[in-house]
Design an enzyme around this catalytic site. Structure first.
Site, PDB file in Angstrom:
ATOM      1  N   LYS A 186      28.781  32.421  43.781  1.00 22.21           N
ATOM      2  CA  LYS A 186      30.189  32.000  43.796  1.00 22.21           C
ATOM      3  C   LYS A 186      30.488  31.246  45.084  1.00 22.21           C
ATOM      4  CE  LYS A 186      34.129  33.178  45.281  1.00 22.21           C
ATOM      5  NZ  LYS A 186      34.768  31.870  45.502  1.00 22.21           N
ATOM      6  N   GLU A 261      27.525  38.055  56.781  1.00 25.02           N
ATOM      7  CA  GLU A 261      27.454  37.049  57.857  1.00 25.02           C
ATOM      8  C   GLU A 261      28.883  36.611  58.106  1.00 25.02           C
ATOM      9  OE1 GLU A 261      24.776  36.069  59.444  1.00 25.02           O
ATOM     10  OE2 GLU A 261      23.241  36.976  58.206  1.00 25.02           O
ATOM     11  N   CYS A 295      30.603  29.039  62.122  1.00 21.79           N
ATOM     12  CA  CYS A 295      30.649  30.422  62.597  1.00 21.79           C
ATOM     13  C   CYS A 295      30.030  30.525  63.980  1.00 21.79           C
ATOM     14  CB  CYS A 295      29.903  31.325  61.629  1.00 21.79           C
ATOM     15  SG  CYS A 295      28.208  30.812  61.360  1.00 21.79           S
ATOM     16  N   GLU A 398      39.017  33.749  66.090  1.00 21.65           N
ATOM     17  CA  GLU A 398      38.240  32.604  65.616  1.00 21.65           C
ATOM     18  C   GLU A 398      39.202  31.537  65.091  1.00 21.65           C
ATOM     19  OE1 GLU A 398      35.885  33.071  61.991  1.00 21.65           O
ATOM     20  OE2 GLU A 398      34.259  32.019  62.998  1.00 21.65           O
TER      21      GLU A 398
HETATM   22  P1  NDP Z   1      36.489  33.584  53.407  1.00 23.97           P
HETATM   23  O1  NDP Z   1      36.161  34.932  53.876  1.00 23.97           O
HETATM   24  O2  NDP Z   1      37.904  33.240  53.134  1.00 23.97           O
HETATM   25  O3  NDP Z   1      35.711  33.241  52.054  1.00 23.97           O
HETATM   26  C1  NDP Z   1      34.318  33.319  51.934  1.00 23.97           C
HETATM   27  C2  NDP Z   1      33.967  33.418  50.465  1.00 23.97           C
HETATM   28  O4  NDP Z   1      34.440  34.664  49.956  1.00 23.97           O
HETATM   29  C3  NDP Z   1      34.620  32.345  49.592  1.00 23.97           C
HETATM   30  O5  NDP Z   1      33.770  32.019  48.517  1.00 23.97           O
HETATM   31  C4  NDP Z   1      35.862  33.046  49.104  1.00 23.97           C
HETATM   32  O6  NDP Z   1      36.393  32.463  47.960  1.00 23.97           O
HETATM   33  C5  NDP Z   1      35.295  34.436  48.847  1.00 23.97           C
HETATM   34  N1  NDP Z   1      36.277  35.506  48.795  1.00 23.97           N
HETATM   35  C6  NDP Z   1      37.511  35.566  49.372  1.00 23.97           C
HETATM   36  N2  NDP Z   1      38.109  36.746  49.063  1.00 23.97           N
HETATM   37  C7  NDP Z   1      37.245  37.445  48.281  1.00 23.97           C
HETATM   38  C8  NDP Z   1      37.277  38.728  47.649  1.00 23.97           C
HETATM   39  N3  NDP Z   1      38.324  39.550  47.759  1.00 23.97           N
HETATM   40  N4  NDP Z   1      36.191  39.127  46.933  1.00 23.97           N
HETATM   41  C9  NDP Z   1      35.114  38.317  46.812  1.00 23.97           C
HETATM   42  N5  NDP Z   1      35.036  37.087  47.367  1.00 23.97           N
HETATM   43  C10 NDP Z   1      36.068  36.654  48.120  1.00 23.97           C
HETATM   44  O7  NDP Z   1      35.830  32.609  54.455  1.00 23.97           O
HETATM   45  P2  NDP Z   1      35.921  31.047  54.492  1.00 23.97           P
HETATM   46  O8  NDP Z   1      35.465  30.460  53.189  1.00 23.97           O
HETATM   47  O9  NDP Z   1      37.269  30.704  55.017  1.00 23.97           O
HETATM   48  O10 NDP Z   1      34.773  30.684  55.545  1.00 23.97           O
HETATM   49  C11 NDP Z   1      35.005  30.672  56.893  1.00 23.97           C
HETATM   50  C12 NDP Z   1      34.508  31.946  57.529  1.00 23.97           C
HETATM   51  O11 NDP Z   1      33.114  32.101  57.257  1.00 23.97           O
HETATM   52  C13 NDP Z   1      34.632  31.929  59.027  1.00 23.97           C
HETATM   53  O12 NDP Z   1      35.157  33.140  59.508  1.00 23.97           O
HETATM   54  C14 NDP Z   1      33.206  31.766  59.500  1.00 23.97           C
HETATM   55  O13 NDP Z   1      32.980  32.260  60.777  1.00 23.97           O
HETATM   56  C15 NDP Z   1      32.439  32.475  58.460  1.00 23.97           C
HETATM   57  N6  NDP Z   1      31.060  32.010  58.451  1.00 23.97           N
HETATM   58  C16 NDP Z   1      30.073  32.841  58.917  1.00 23.97           C
HETATM   59  C17 NDP Z   1      28.760  32.407  58.999  1.00 23.97           C
HETATM   60  C18 NDP Z   1      27.671  33.311  59.489  1.00 23.97           C
HETATM   61  O14 NDP Z   1      26.516  33.029  59.198  1.00 23.97           O
HETATM   62  N7  NDP Z   1      27.960  34.375  60.218  1.00 23.97           N
HETATM   63  C19 NDP Z   1      28.393  31.043  58.612  1.00 23.97           C
HETATM   64  C20 NDP Z   1      29.499  30.259  58.146  1.00 23.97           C
HETATM   65  C21 NDP Z   1      30.793  30.741  58.063  1.00 23.97           C
HETATM   66  P3  NDP Z   1      37.541  31.327  48.044  1.00 23.97           P
HETATM   67  O15 NDP Z   1      37.324  30.528  49.273  1.00 23.97           O
HETATM   68  O16 NDP Z   1      37.272  30.573  46.806  1.00 23.97           O
HETATM   69  O17 NDP Z   1      38.830  32.053  48.045  1.00 23.97           O
END
Ligand code: NDP
Length: 505
Positions: A186, A261, A295, A398
């Site tokens: 997803k 992550e 991130c 962040e």
């Molecule tokens: P989110 O946490 O908003 O979303 C991540 C994914 O989870 C998306 O596909 C999102 O869907 C989905 N999601 C959101 N809510 C739910 C839920 N309740 N149940 C299941 N899935 C859910 O993060 P972002 O997409 O905004 O990404 C940015 C974040 O990711 C930053 O905090 C960044 O630091 C982190 N990140 C970490 C990395 C690492 O390796 N440590 C690497 C890259 C990013 P949708 O967006 O469709 O709502």
């Protein structure tokens, strides 16, 4: 030899939906716009997967896992399939980069040469890993030999964020599949375009139906249905810390293993003993790459007092010259942020900083003078704030954009206290040519990765992940082996044993 990229820029599909059991699915009624962040123009539409469609995707993955060939296939055959995936992704890196750019806004050049090459390489990397992965033998107990074999875990839910959609999701897909699992992916609902084509391409390369399935939609709808599905055996999540907390709570309730992550607020520590010019270049690269949405961004730049004024002045001069604009144009260094909401959130942090009495040294707004249609895009100027305390919100939270915060430090202890003084612990950057300082800091820093005199150098064989609120678990060669397989211990006596004889008199 790698195939040449012969792909052409792709027009996005009118509607992006799910891909289940080897076939695109008829799009459902709930539609969400997919937007080009550089102009705010709608370029496609996402058909959201509801719980019933998620169920079909998990059922398809389950069927292959429980009775299909993929988990039972020999390593050589699986390696051939992974290499076919590598080749087809590489051959279409231009097309995939173009689709990614259309819903992400990161520069086309960066997407093609870094993200898509990495996406292809992930398959080759895991093909090599499984060719080298061996079990264990224990023969210390007299008369017995115990062998440990590794088996795939089951159906993996792979949830990926929007900031580097294909590069990050492909790592999860390649790892899960390499070790014989089946999966449901997803992506973020903001960035479905390249991953939809990516999944299609893997099937064109010969991936059997049901091994990898794709659902699309919002996190709280599609993502939540996937995480809660009884047919899912493990969850790999990359995203924000709060989302990670919620998913891990659900996984805990169902006793499902997961890797998280999560976010970061990484310190980039520049000692006076650093190679100044290299540290300056790297400080800029580690905050402004990928439009600042990383991130692992070096977003908290800690500079030792004797060099702080000069370093900050030089950084500002360079930040003000960054070429902002059309992500499709060669030479663009900073494109738009991924969405209007995210642009607004990043800009609000300039107000937060001012509200706490911090100085915004440059930026803090939308760039002026962009020509139409870019004037409607979600651009943010390179922004630099100067903090005097590590407690400032822009030192602790962040921001995930082209927003750097400087903080001067006074000696080694102060540097380490400030670097570790955060709830996050993903990466630390360390700049010093003084070996004892480096050795000491490597030991004292509380983060999953320490980059010494370098920037953003991912070693895929090594574990990557965070301490504290930056995550749980790791990705990497051996780390993925541990996560995506179950160890099974098989004990065999060398000679017939004499069991205790209950009831024998
Ligand atoms: P989110 O946490 O908003 O979303 C991540 C994914 O989870 C998306 O596909 C999102 O869907 C989905 N999601 C959101 N809510 C739910 C839920 N309740 N149940 C299941 N899935 C859910 O993060 P972002 O997409 O905004 O990404 C940015 C974040 O990711 C930053 O905090 C960044 O630091 C982190 N990140 C970490 C990395 C690492 O390796 N440590 C690497 C890259 C990013 P949708 O967006 O469709 O709502």
């Amino acid at each position: 030899m790698s195939p040449a990229d012969t792909s052409l820029p792709a027009a996005p599909p009118a509607v992006v939906g799910a891909f289940i059991a080897g076939a695109p699915q008829p799009p459902g009624p709930v539609r969400l716009p997919v937007v080009y962040p550089a102009t705010a123009a709608q370029v496609s539409e996402l058909a959201e997967s509801d719980a019933a469609e998620v169920d079909r995707a998990v059922t398809a993955a389950r069927a292959v896992f429980d009775a299909g060939d993929w988990p039972r296939m020999g390593v050589a055959a699986r390696q051939r399939m992974l290499m076919a995936c590598h080749d087809i992704v590489l051959a279409h890196s231009g097309e995939l980069a173009h689709l990614e750019c259309l819903n992400l806004g990161v520069s086309l050049a960066e997407l093609k040469t870094r993200h898509m090459h990495r996406a292809a390489y992930n398959f080759r990397f895991f093909a090599e890993v499984i060719g080298q992965t061996a079990g264990e033998v224990y023969d210390q107990t007299d008369g017995y030999r115990s062998i440990v074999v590794r088996e795939p875990v089951g159906v993996a839910a792979l949830i990926a964020p929007w900031n580097a959609p294909t590069a990050l999701a492909s790592m999860k897909v390649a790892a899960a599949l390499a070790f014989g699992n089946t999966a449901v992916l997803k992506p973020s609902e903001q960035t479905p375009l390249a991953l939809a084509r990516f999944v299609e391409l893997l099937h064109e390369a010969g991936l059997p139906p049901g091994v990898l399935n794709l659902v699309n939609g919002r996190g709280p709808v599609t993502g939540a249905a996937l995480v809660a599905h009884a047919g899912v055996d493990l969850i790999s999540f990359t995203g924000g810390t709060e989302t990670g907390r919620a998913i891990m709570a659900e996984a805990g309730r169902r006793l499902k293993p997961c890797t998280m992550e999560l976010g970061g607020k990484s310190a980039n520590i520049v000692f006076a003993s650093a190679d100044y010019d290299r540290a300056l270049d790297a400080a800029l690269a580690s905050i402004f790459s990928n439009n600042g949405q990383q991130c692992l961004a070096g977003s908290r730049i800690l500079v030792e007092k004797p060099i702080a004024d000069r370093f900050i002045a030089d950084f500002l001069a360079r930040a003000q010259r960054i070429r902002i604009g059309d992500p499709m144009a060669p030479g663009t260094e900073l494109g738009p942020l991924a969405s209007a909401a995210h642009r607004d959130r990043v800009l609000r942090y300039a107000d937060v900083a001012r509200g706490e009495g911090l100085e915004i040294l440059t930026g803090g707004g939308a760039p002026a003078g962009l020509p139409d249609p870019l004037a409607g895009g979600f651009f943010v100027e390179p922004t630099v704030a100067l903090a005097t305390s590590n407690a400032a919100r822009v030192c602790q939270e962040e921001i995930f954009g082209p927003f750097a915060t400087f903080l001067a430090f006074d000696g080694y202890e102060d540097a380490i206290a400030k670097a570790n003084g955060t709830d996050f612990g993903l990466v630390s950057y360390l700049w010093s040519d003084h070996l004892p300082t480096v050795e000491r800091a490597v030991r004292d820093l509380r983060s999953g990765v320490v980059w010494v005199n370098t920037t953003m150098t991912r070693e895929l064989r090594a574990p990557f992940g965070g301490y504290k609120d930056s995550g749980v678990g790791r990705e990497g060669g051996a780390a993925c082996r541990d996560f995506y397989t179950e160890p099974k211990t098989v004990t065999i006596p060398a000679m017939p044993i004499t069991p205790r004889r209950f009831g024998a008199g």
